[in-house]
Design an enzyme around this catalytic site. Structure first.
Site, PDB file in Angstrom:
ATOM      1  N   GLY A  46     -14.544 -16.258  10.741  1.00  0.00           N
ATOM      2  CA  GLY A  46     -14.452 -17.126   9.576  1.00  0.00           C
ATOM      3  C   GLY A  46     -13.948 -18.497   9.983  1.00  0.00           C
ATOM      4  N   GLN A  51     -10.358 -26.886   8.907  1.00  0.00           N
ATOM      5  CA  GLN A  51     -10.073 -26.562  10.309  1.00  0.00           C
ATOM      6  C   GLN A  51     -10.837 -27.457  11.281  1.00  0.00           C
ATOM      7  OE1 GLN A  51     -10.661 -22.092   9.674  1.00  0.00           O
ATOM      8  NE2 GLN A  51      -9.091 -22.139  11.260  1.00  0.00           N
ATOM      9  N   CYS A  94      -6.178 -16.455  13.647  1.00  0.00           N
ATOM     10  CA  CYS A  94      -6.744 -17.677  13.081  1.00  0.00           C
ATOM     11  C   CYS A  94      -7.167 -18.592  14.220  1.00  0.00           C
ATOM     12  CB  CYS A  94      -5.684 -18.358  12.207  1.00  0.00           C
ATOM     13  SG  CYS A  94      -6.266 -19.873  11.434  1.00  0.00           S
ATOM     14  N   LEU A  95      -8.327 -19.201  14.082  1.00  0.00           N
ATOM     15  CA  LEU A  95      -8.811 -20.099  15.139  1.00  0.00           C
ATOM     16  C   LEU A  95      -7.905 -21.323  15.300  1.00  0.00           C
ATOM     17  CD1 LEU A  95     -12.676 -19.978  14.529  1.00  0.00           C
ATOM     18  CD2 LEU A  95     -11.363 -18.812  16.321  1.00  0.00           C
ATOM     19  N   HIS A 136      -8.374 -15.004   3.514  1.00  0.00           N
ATOM     20  CA  HIS A 136      -7.772 -15.844   4.566  1.00  0.00           C
ATOM     21  C   HIS A 136      -8.384 -17.253   4.524  1.00  0.00           C
ATOM     22  CE1 HIS A 136      -6.400 -16.410   8.943  1.00  0.00           C
ATOM     23  NE2 HIS A 136      -7.255 -17.412   8.748  1.00  0.00           N
ATOM     24  N   GLU A 137      -9.719 -17.316   4.417  1.00  0.00           N
ATOM     25  CA  GLU A 137     -10.399 -18.623   4.438  1.00  0.00           C
ATOM     26  C   GLU A 137     -10.115 -19.426   3.164  1.00  0.00           C
ATOM     27  OE1 GLU A 137     -11.386 -19.525   7.214  1.00  0.00           O
ATOM     28  OE2 GLU A 137     -11.385 -17.520   8.101  1.00  0.00           O
ATOM     29  N   HIS A 140      -6.993 -21.306   3.384  1.00  0.00           N
ATOM     30  CA  HIS A 140      -7.105 -22.568   4.134  1.00  0.00           C
ATOM     31  C   HIS A 140      -7.430 -23.741   3.205  1.00  0.00           C
ATOM     32  CE1 HIS A 140      -6.666 -21.729   8.381  1.00  0.00           C
ATOM     33  NE2 HIS A 140      -7.513 -20.729   8.350  1.00  0.00           N
TER      34      HIS A 140
END
Ligand code: ZN
Length: 172
Positions: A46, A51, A94-95, A136-137, A140
């Site tokens: 994701g 991000q 998380c990226l 989660h996304e 963000h």
């Protein structure tokens, strides 16, 4: 399509509540393509627009781990319209916070309303990894990270490690 650099926490852009996409046009479609390519390249399941520094309410996900690229899902202006009472705990990463994982509680199933790349509003039910990833996304887009669910001590420890990582990367 191009692979964009992914912002690493802490970064003020990861802490903003970002505005809605007014209209799905060529620019938005190009952004979504870049986001998918960046996510697959990372690799991740994701990625949210902030991000990569794009301050708009868009996220992409593909939770079919076996065959990446099979289920690219683009959610524009997403909203949770229903969430199950049942919760599920799983290890999240998380990226924007590389190499750190922690257990987070999420609703097991959700219904998500969103606009697709054709500009059509739709509603879908997600469960399993898809439901966790979508929550989660969506966080963000409201400037929230998974470490916000951890204790302050753990969050500070991870933030310090990320600051160090960013310094190392800047030197490299
Ligand atoms: Zn993330």
């Amino acid at each position: 399509m191009s692979i964009r650099p992914i912002l690493i926490h802490p970064d003020p852009r990861l802490r903003k509540v970002v505005p809605a996409v007014p209209q799905v046009d060529e620019k938005v479609r190009k952004l979504a393509e870049d986001m998918l390519q960046t996510m697959y390249d990372a690799p991740g399941i994701g990625l949210a627009a902030p991000q990569i520094g794009a301050m708009q309410r868009i996220f992409v996900m593909d939770c079919e781990r076996e065959e990446p690229g099979d289920h690219p899902t683009v959610c524009i202006n997403p909203e949770i319209t229903w969430a199950s009472d049942e919760m599920v705990t799983s290890e999240e990463g998380c990226l924007s916070i590389p190499d750190y994982y922690a257990e987070v509680d999420r609703n097991e199933r959700i219904r998500l309303a969103f606009t697709d790349l054709d500009g059509k509003r739709r509603e879908e039910e997600f469960d399993g990894q898809w439901a966790i990833c979508a929550q989660h996304e969506l966080d963000h887009l409201d400037g929230k990270l998974f470490i916000d669910y951890l204790s302050a001590v753990r969050r500070q420890m991870i933030t310090q490690k990320m600051k160090k990582l960013k310094k190392e990367r800047a030197r490299a």
